[in-house]
Design a protein around this motif. Structure first.
Motif, PDB file in Angstrom:
ATOM      1  N   GLN A 143      20.658 -45.546  -0.600  1.00 31.71           N
ATOM      2  CA  GLN A 143      19.974 -46.529  -1.446  1.00 31.71           C
ATOM      3  C   GLN A 143      20.429 -47.960  -1.200  1.00 31.71           C
ATOM      4  O   GLN A 143      19.652 -48.897  -1.327  1.00 31.71           O
ATOM      5  N   HIS A 144      21.692 -48.139  -0.851  1.00 31.42           N
ATOM      6  CA  HIS A 144      22.240 -49.493  -0.754  1.00 31.42           C
ATOM      7  C   HIS A 144      22.853 -49.809   0.608  1.00 31.42           C
ATOM      8  O   HIS A 144      23.370 -50.919   0.791  1.00 31.42           O
ATOM      9  N   ASP A 145      22.808 -48.862   1.552  1.00 27.58           N
ATOM     10  CA  ASP A 145      23.423 -49.058   2.878  1.00 27.58           C
ATOM     11  C   ASP A 145      24.912 -49.362   2.761  1.00 27.58           C
ATOM     12  O   ASP A 145      25.505 -49.991   3.635  1.00 27.58           O
ATOM     13  N   LEU A 146      25.538 -48.926   1.671  1.00 23.25           N
ATOM     14  CA  LEU A 146      26.931 -49.249   1.380  1.00 23.25           C
ATOM     15  C   LEU A 146      27.838 -48.073   1.754  1.00 23.25           C
ATOM     16  O   LEU A 146      27.666 -46.963   1.248  1.00 23.25           O
ATOM     17  N   PHE A 147      28.797 -48.342   2.627  1.00 26.25           N
ATOM     18  CA  PHE A 147      29.723 -47.327   3.093  1.00 26.25           C
ATOM     19  C   PHE A 147      31.126 -47.638   2.591  1.00 26.25           C
ATOM     20  O   PHE A 147      31.560 -48.790   2.618  1.00 26.25           O
TER      21      PHE A 147
END
Length: 199
Positions: A143-147
């Motif tokens: 959803q947020h491309d957050l890793f």
């Protein structure tokens, strides 16, 4: 690939101090490898998340091959490039391994590995490196491309970072970190100031 013994200025950074390597907001290089591919990309949105255990976050677009490799391998590195690497940083940030299989060679990337971490490729010539184990968060990633990564080891070049502090003011401009604004425009880090300085 080479090992740390060829680089005498590379020193381990205590994990509780690892966050200091990126709190000044530099553009970073993200590197990873799986069974088939090795890739390096540039990222402007990376930051520290927790002190203990040390954690970091980085935003990785779905269009990047590096992201796919990280999801497969479960490991990645963040590294702080220097001004002398500006053209290389810009190249790996604008070239996709999907479209350019020779991306790393064409960009002039030179890789090595830290001893005991031969599954995580890192870029020569940087000032700092954070080796990370992916903490899978499927919702955030999709959803947020957050890793999110747990820092399992950290290193820095002691000519510019030592005793938990940066010393950009003691080295040439070539050593300064770079900070992407937009469209290929960057700033380098400025002069040190302190709340105790007289104004």
């Amino acid at each position: 690939m080479s090992h740390t013994f060829k680089f005498p200025h590379l020193k381990a950074v205590p994990l509780e101090k690892a966050y200091r390597l990126i709190t000044h907001g530099p553009t970073v290089l993200v590197s990873a490898q799986d069974q088939q591919h090795t890739d390096v990309m540039a990222a402007a949105w990376a930051c520290a998340l927790e002190f203990q255990p040390a954690k970091v976050t980085v935003v990785l677009d779905k269009s990047t091959k590096t992201r796919d490799i990280i999801e497969r391998s479960g490991f990645f590195a963040l590294q702080v490039p220097t001004r002398k690497q500006l053209k290389m940083v810009h190249a790996v940030g604008n070239m996709s391994l999907y479209a350019a299989p020779e991306k790393l060679r064409q960009s002039g990337v030179e890789l090595f590995q830290f001893e005991s971490y031969d599954h995580i490729p890192v870029v020569q010539g940087c000032s700092a490196w954070l080796l990370c184990k992916l903490i899978p968060e499927p919702h955030n990633q999709q959803q947020h491309d957050l890793f999110i990564g747990e820092v399992i080891a950290a290193y820095a070049d002691d000519r510019v970072f030592r005793d938990g502090h940066w010393y950009f003011h003691e080295v040439s401009d070539d050593w300064k970190s770079i900070h992407h604004v937009a469209g290929g425009h960057f700033y380098t880090i400025g002069e040190p100031v302190s709340v105790n300085d007289k104004v």
